[in-house]
Design a protein around this motif. Structure first.
Motif, PDB file in Angstrom:
ATOM      1  N   ARG A  81       0.856  -1.180   0.000  1.00 60.85           N
ATOM      2  CA  ARG A  81       0.000   0.000   0.000  1.00 60.85           C
ATOM      3  C   ARG A  81       0.894   1.233   0.000  1.00 60.85           C
ATOM      4  O   ARG A  81       1.944   1.249   0.639  1.00 60.85           O
ATOM      5  CB  ARG A  81      -0.877  -0.028   1.249  1.00 60.85           C
ATOM      6  CG  ARG A  81      -1.717   1.178   1.456  1.00 60.85           C
ATOM      7  CD  ARG A  81      -2.241   1.289   2.884  1.00 60.85           C
ATOM      8  NE  ARG A  81      -2.884   0.109   3.382  1.00 60.85           N
ATOM      9  CZ  ARG A  81      -4.205  -0.036   3.472  1.00 60.85           C
ATOM     10  NH1 ARG A  81      -4.996   0.918   3.083  1.00 60.85           N
ATOM     11  NH2 ARG A  81      -4.716  -1.135   3.985  1.00 60.85           N
ATOM     12  N   ASP A  83       1.510   4.328   1.588  1.00 56.74           N
ATOM     13  CA  ASP A  83       1.094   4.837   2.896  1.00 56.74           C
ATOM     14  C   ASP A  83       1.378   6.313   3.124  1.00 56.74           C
ATOM     15  O   ASP A  83       1.261   6.785   4.240  1.00 56.74           O
ATOM     16  CB  ASP A  83       1.795   4.040   3.999  1.00 56.74           C
ATOM     17  CG  ASP A  83       0.945   2.922   4.533  1.00 56.74           C
ATOM     18  OD1 ASP A  83      -0.227   2.842   4.147  1.00 56.74           O
ATOM     19  OD2 ASP A  83       1.460   2.146   5.345  1.00 56.74           O
ATOM     20  N   TYR A  86      -2.307   7.620   3.778  1.00 58.29           N
ATOM     21  CA  TYR A  86      -3.121   6.717   4.600  1.00 58.29           C
ATOM     22  C   TYR A  86      -2.657   6.653   6.048  1.00 58.29           C
ATOM     23  O   TYR A  86      -3.477   6.677   6.961  1.00 58.29           O
ATOM     24  CB  TYR A  86      -3.115   5.323   3.966  1.00 58.29           C
ATOM     25  CG  TYR A  86      -4.060   4.330   4.595  1.00 58.29           C
ATOM     26  CD1 TYR A  86      -5.394   4.273   4.212  1.00 58.29           C
ATOM     27  CD2 TYR A  86      -3.622   3.426   5.555  1.00 58.29           C
ATOM     28  CE1 TYR A  86      -6.262   3.349   4.766  1.00 58.29           C
ATOM     29  CE2 TYR A  86      -4.480   2.503   6.115  1.00 58.29           C
ATOM     30  CZ  TYR A  86      -5.797   2.472   5.724  1.00 58.29           C
ATOM     31  OH  TYR A  86      -6.656   1.556   6.274  1.00 58.29           O
ATOM     32  N   GLN A  87      -1.351   6.585   6.275  1.00 51.01           N
ATOM     33  CA  GLN A  87      -0.830   6.419   7.637  1.00 51.01           C
ATOM     34  C   GLN A  87      -1.144   7.613   8.535  1.00 51.01           C
ATOM     35  O   GLN A  87      -1.173   7.487   9.748  1.00 51.01           O
ATOM     36  CB  GLN A  87       0.667   6.159   7.607  1.00 51.01           C
ATOM     37  CG  GLN A  87       1.497   7.348   7.150  1.00 51.01           C
ATOM     38  CD  GLN A  87       2.971   7.002   7.048  1.00 51.01           C
ATOM     39  OE1 GLN A  87       3.379   5.925   7.421  1.00 51.01           O
ATOM     40  NE2 GLN A  87       3.762   7.916   6.533  1.00 51.01           N
ATOM     41  N   CYS A  89      -3.978   9.377   8.415  1.00 52.79           N
ATOM     42  CA  CYS A  89      -5.422   9.581   8.503  1.00 52.79           C
ATOM     43  C   CYS A  89      -5.982   9.067   9.823  1.00 52.79           C
ATOM     44  O   CYS A  89      -5.410   8.192  10.456  1.00 52.79           O
ATOM     45  CB  CYS A  89      -6.125   8.859   7.352  1.00 52.79           C
ATOM     46  SG  CYS A  89      -5.719   9.529   5.735  1.00 52.79           S
ATOM     47  N   LYS A  94      -9.559   6.391   7.316  1.00 51.77           N
ATOM     48  CA  LYS A  94      -9.020   5.117   6.823  1.00 51.77           C
ATOM     49  C   LYS A  94     -10.146   4.165   6.447  1.00 51.77           C
ATOM     50  O   LYS A  94     -10.063   3.459   5.436  1.00 51.77           O
ATOM     51  CB  LYS A  94      -8.117   4.465   7.878  1.00 51.77           C
ATOM     52  CG  LYS A  94      -6.782   5.134   8.042  1.00 51.77           C
ATOM     53  CD  LYS A  94      -5.968   4.426   9.111  1.00 51.77           C
ATOM     54  CE  LYS A  94      -4.618   5.085   9.296  1.00 51.77           C
ATOM     55  NZ  LYS A  94      -3.793   4.407  10.305  1.00 51.77           N
ATOM     56  N   ILE A  97     -11.492   5.260   3.139  1.00 54.46           N
ATOM     57  CA  ILE A  97     -10.546   4.908   2.068  1.00 54.46           C
ATOM     58  C   ILE A  97     -10.641   3.415   1.756  1.00 54.46           C
ATOM     59  O   ILE A  97     -10.698   3.012   0.598  1.00 54.46           O
ATOM     60  CB  ILE A  97      -9.103   5.309   2.458  1.00 54.46           C
ATOM     61  CG1 ILE A  97      -8.960   6.831   2.472  1.00 54.46           C
ATOM     62  CG2 ILE A  97      -8.088   4.687   1.482  1.00 54.46           C
ATOM     63  CD1 ILE A  97      -7.649   7.326   3.078  1.00 54.46           C
ATOM     64  N   ASP A  98     -10.675   2.592   2.799  1.00 53.62           N
ATOM     65  CA  ASP A  98     -10.795   1.142   2.610  1.00 53.62           C
ATOM     66  C   ASP A  98     -12.111   0.780   1.931  1.00 53.62           C
ATOM     67  O   ASP A  98     -12.137  -0.048   1.020  1.00 53.62           O
ATOM     68  CB  ASP A  98     -10.674   0.408   3.941  1.00 53.62           C
ATOM     69  CG  ASP A  98      -9.280   0.472   4.534  1.00 53.62           C
ATOM     70  OD1 ASP A  98      -8.324   0.762   3.786  1.00 53.62           O
ATOM     71  OD2 ASP A  98      -9.140   0.227   5.747  1.00 53.62           O
TER      72      ASP A  98
END
Length: 177
Positions: A81, A83, A86-87, A89, A94, A97-98
Motif C-alpha cells: 500500500r 502509505d 493513509y498512515q 489519517c 481510513k 478509504i478502505d
C-alpha cells in the motif's frame, strides 16, 4: 437496520474464517515447497538425477501459495500500500478509504479477473490440459482453476471488508471486526 448490520457482522465473520482457514492451510505449502526444492537440489548435485514432475511441482506450489494466499493476505492487511497519506489519517478516514478502495478498485479488478479467466480455465478443462514437457504433471487445468478460486476468495474478502467498514462507519454501537 440493526438486522442488516447484524447480518453484515455474521457474514464478515464467516468470510474471514474461510479465508483464515484457506490461508493457514496454504501457508504449509511453503514448507512443502522448501522441502521439494531441497530434494531437487540434493538429487541433482549428489546423484545427478532430475525428475520433471518434481521440478514442475515447484511451479505449481508457488502458484498455489500466491493465488490462494492472496485473500488471506488482504484479510490481514499485508498487501503493498502507498502509505504516504493513509498512515496519517484518522481511523474514520481510513475506513472510508478502505470502503471506497474496495468498492471501486478491489471488487472490479477481482471481478474482471474472474470474468476474463473463466474461458481460459474452461478451455483448459475441456482438453484436460497437461504439461508440454515429457513426463510432466498432467494437471495444468487444476492449477489454472486457482485463478477462479483466487478471484472468488478476493471478492468474498472484499465484501467482508466492505461490510465491516459499513458497520464501523454507520453503526458505531455495534461491535465490529
Amino acid at each position: 437496520m440493526s438486522l442488516l448490520f447484524s447480518f453484515f457482522r455474521r457474514s464478515t465473520h464467516s468470510i474471514d474464517s474461510l479465508n483464515e482457514y484457506v490461508g493457514r492451510f496454504v501457508s504449509w505449502l511453503t514448507l512443502v515447497l522448501v522441502l521439494v526444492t531441497f530434494c531437487i537440489v540434493l538429487l541433482r548435485y549428489l546423484f545427478d538425477l532430475s525428475w520433471v514432475p518434481m521440478q514442475e511441482s515447484i511451479i505449481y506450489l508457488h502458484g498455489l501459495v500466491f493465488m490462494l494466499g492472496a485473500a488471506y493476505t488482504l484479510k490481514h492487511d499485508r498487501h503493498v500500500r502507498v502509505d504516504i497519506v493513509y498512515q496519517r489519517c484518522t481511523p474514520k478516514v481510513k475506513a472510508w478509504i478502505d470502503l471506497l478502495g474496495t468498492l471501486f478498485l478491489l471488487l472490479p479488478v477481482a471481478g474482471f479477473i474472474l470474468w476474463s479467466s473463466w474461458g481460459y480455465v474452461m478451455d483448459s478443462w475441456d482438453i484436460l490440459e497437461s504439461s508440454r514437457n515429457s513426463g510432466g504433471l498432467p494437471i495444468i487445468y487444476l492449477l489454472k482453476s486457482c485463478l477462479l478460486l483466487m478471484s472468488g476468495l478476493l471478492i468474498l474478502q472484499g465484501l467482508s471488508i466492505f461490510m465491516s467498514k459499513i458497520v464501523y462507519l454507520f453503526a458505531p454501537g455495534i461491535k465490529h471486526g
